[in-house]
Design a protein around this motif. Sequence first.
Motif, PDB file in Angstrom:
ATOM      1  N   GLY A  33      25.244  21.861  33.534  1.00 16.54           N
ATOM      2  CA  GLY A  33      25.014  23.241  33.152  1.00 16.54           C
ATOM      3  C   GLY A  33      26.265  23.879  32.591  1.00 16.54           C
ATOM      4  N   VAL A  34      26.664  25.011  33.135  1.00 19.30           N
ATOM      5  CA  VAL A  34      27.825  25.773  32.671  1.00 19.30           C
ATOM      6  C   VAL A  34      28.887  25.778  33.749  1.00 19.30           C
ATOM      7  CG1 VAL A  34      28.643  28.052  31.952  1.00 19.30           C
ATOM      8  CG2 VAL A  34      26.390  27.242  31.220  1.00 19.30           C
ATOM      9  N   ARG A  35      30.116  25.381  33.366  1.00 19.23           N
ATOM     10  CA  ARG A  35      31.242  25.525  34.289  1.00 19.23           C
ATOM     11  C   ARG A  35      31.886  26.870  34.028  1.00 19.23           C
ATOM     12  NH1 ARG A  35      36.477  25.695  34.656  1.00 19.23           N
ATOM     13  NH2 ARG A  35      36.703  25.528  32.397  1.00 19.23           N
ATOM     14  N   MET A  36      32.079  27.629  35.081  1.00 16.60           N
ATOM     15  CA  MET A  36      32.666  28.954  34.945  1.00 16.60           C
ATOM     16  C   MET A  36      33.774  29.131  35.969  1.00 16.60           C
ATOM     17  SD  MET A  36      30.759  32.681  35.141  1.00 16.60           S
ATOM     18  CE  MET A  36      29.925  32.396  33.570  1.00 16.60           C
ATOM     19  N   ALA A  37      34.832  29.834  35.577  1.00 18.87           N
ATOM     20  CA  ALA A  37      35.963  30.045  36.483  1.00 18.87           C
ATOM     21  C   ALA A  37      36.460  31.476  36.388  1.00 18.87           C
ATOM     22  CB  ALA A  37      37.098  29.080  36.152  1.00 18.87           C
ATOM     23  N   PHE A  38      36.771  32.068  37.531  1.00 15.68           N
ATOM     24  CA  PHE A  38      37.434  33.363  37.603  1.00 15.68           C
ATOM     25  C   PHE A  38      38.916  33.141  37.862  1.00 15.68           C
ATOM     26  CE2 PHE A  38      34.015  36.578  39.206  1.00 15.68           C
ATOM     27  CZ  PHE A  38      33.143  36.160  38.207  1.00 15.68           C
ATOM     28  N   PHE A  39      39.774  33.836  37.114  1.00 16.13           N
ATOM     29  CA  PHE A  39      41.198  33.850  37.424  1.00 16.13           C
ATOM     30  C   PHE A  39      41.431  34.732  38.646  1.00 16.13           C
ATOM     31  CE2 PHE A  39      41.097  32.916  32.897  1.00 16.13           C
ATOM     32  CZ  PHE A  39      42.026  31.894  32.789  1.00 16.13           C
ATOM     33  N   LEU A  40      42.184  34.254  39.614  1.00 18.73           N
ATOM     34  CA  LEU A  40      42.525  35.073  40.762  1.00 18.73           C
ATOM     35  C   LEU A  40      43.733  35.949  40.444  1.00 18.73           C
ATOM     36  CD1 LEU A  40      42.033  32.743  43.862  1.00 18.73           C
ATOM     37  CD2 LEU A  40      40.368  34.061  42.544  1.00 18.73           C
ATOM     38  N   PRO A  41      43.887  37.098  41.114  1.00 20.61           N
ATOM     39  CA  PRO A  41      45.050  37.960  40.888  1.00 20.61           C
ATOM     40  C   PRO A  41      46.353  37.189  41.098  1.00 20.61           C
ATOM     41  CG  PRO A  41      43.400  39.108  42.186  1.00 20.61           C
ATOM     42  CD  PRO A  41      42.937  37.680  42.083  1.00 20.61           C
ATOM     43  N   SER A  42      47.405  37.614  40.416  1.00 25.24           N
ATOM     44  CA  SER A  42      48.663  36.872  40.397  1.00 25.24           C
ATOM     45  C   SER A  42      49.332  36.772  41.765  1.00 25.24           C
ATOM     46  CB  SER A  42      49.632  37.513  39.396  1.00 25.24           C
ATOM     47  OG  SER A  42      49.877  38.874  39.737  1.00 25.24           O
ATOM     48  N   GLU A  43      48.972  37.668  42.702  1.00 22.39           N
ATOM     49  CA  GLU A  43      49.612  37.594  44.020  1.00 22.39           C
ATOM     50  C   GLU A  43      49.126  36.412  44.858  1.00 22.39           C
ATOM     51  OE1 GLU A  43      46.502  41.007  44.464  1.00 22.39           O
ATOM     52  OE2 GLU A  43      47.844  40.181  42.927  1.00 22.39           O
ATOM     53  N   TYR A  44      48.084  35.728  44.398  1.00 23.93           N
ATOM     54  CA  TYR A  44      47.578  34.577  45.132  1.00 23.93           C
ATOM     55  C   TYR A  44      48.060  33.278  44.502  1.00 23.93           C
ATOM     56  CZ  TYR A  44      44.327  37.724  47.480  1.00 23.93           C
ATOM     57  OH  TYR A  44      43.776  38.741  48.230  1.00 23.93           O
ATOM     58  N   ASP A  45      48.433  32.317  45.355  1.00 20.39           N
ATOM     59  CA  ASP A  45      48.610  30.946  44.903  1.00 20.39           C
ATOM     60  C   ASP A  45      47.541  30.096  45.585  1.00 20.39           C
ATOM     61  OD1 ASP A  45      49.501  30.442  47.529  1.00 20.39           O
ATOM     62  OD2 ASP A  45      51.611  30.516  46.954  1.00 20.39           O
ATOM     63  N   TYR A  46      47.598  28.792  45.337  1.00 19.42           N
ATOM     64  CA  TYR A  46      46.532  27.932  45.860  1.00 19.42           C
ATOM     65  C   TYR A  46      46.479  27.974  47.384  1.00 19.42           C
ATOM     66  CZ  TYR A  46      43.701  23.788  46.746  1.00 19.42           C
ATOM     67  OH  TYR A  46      42.730  22.938  47.187  1.00 19.42           O
TER      68      TYR A  46
END
Length: 212
Positions: A115-128
């Motif tokens: 189907g469709v792969r979709m991704a949200f960018f997380l705010p810069s204050e978060y790392d993995y």
Amino acid sequence: MASRRTLAVGAAVLAGVAFAGRRYVRDRTTPRVDYEAVDRTDGVEIRRYPPTVVVETVAPTENRAFRRLFDYISGENSSATELSMTAPVESDAGVDRGETVSMTAPVESESADAGVRMAFFLPSEYDYDSAPRPTDDSVRLVERPGRTLAVCEFSWWATDGRVERKAEALQSALGDVEIVGDPFLMRYEGPLVPPFLRTNEVAVEIRRTSSA
């Protein structure tokens, strides 16, 4: 009677313009993914983006993928944390994207076998390590390396035909520059913003090399 009707129509138009204006201001003040502009030529801007963390999923349609990820940033995660939104919206360029995503978000999507792969960018204050873990098994966190993008901006509605033409023009302008992957679309406003106020960008990852 006619004057009353005219006044009613005028009031409705003014209300619509005011609402669209508020949506435009809100969307334009949404935090954006940071980048460094390193060059610009022939209408193409070269940008260097830092490493980012995204939350992604694969679903039959964009709307279903969007809903899963929006639920995640709305608090359906391991720490019940609400995360702020980040622009732009990224989606695949030049293919039938199916259902339309209904609002501006930190989204990246492309066609996938399921189907469709979709991704949200997380705010810069978060790392993995610090980002809340998804509680939905169909959603996952991904640590992405930095990348260099070639970007071409345009306005109005981002129809498939217009995006295809912009993607072709972008790749043609890059000449012998090495392209990594396929072009994709970045959108900065939600669907209620008038087309003449919209900012869209077609982008593609590139790899710059030099010879001795």
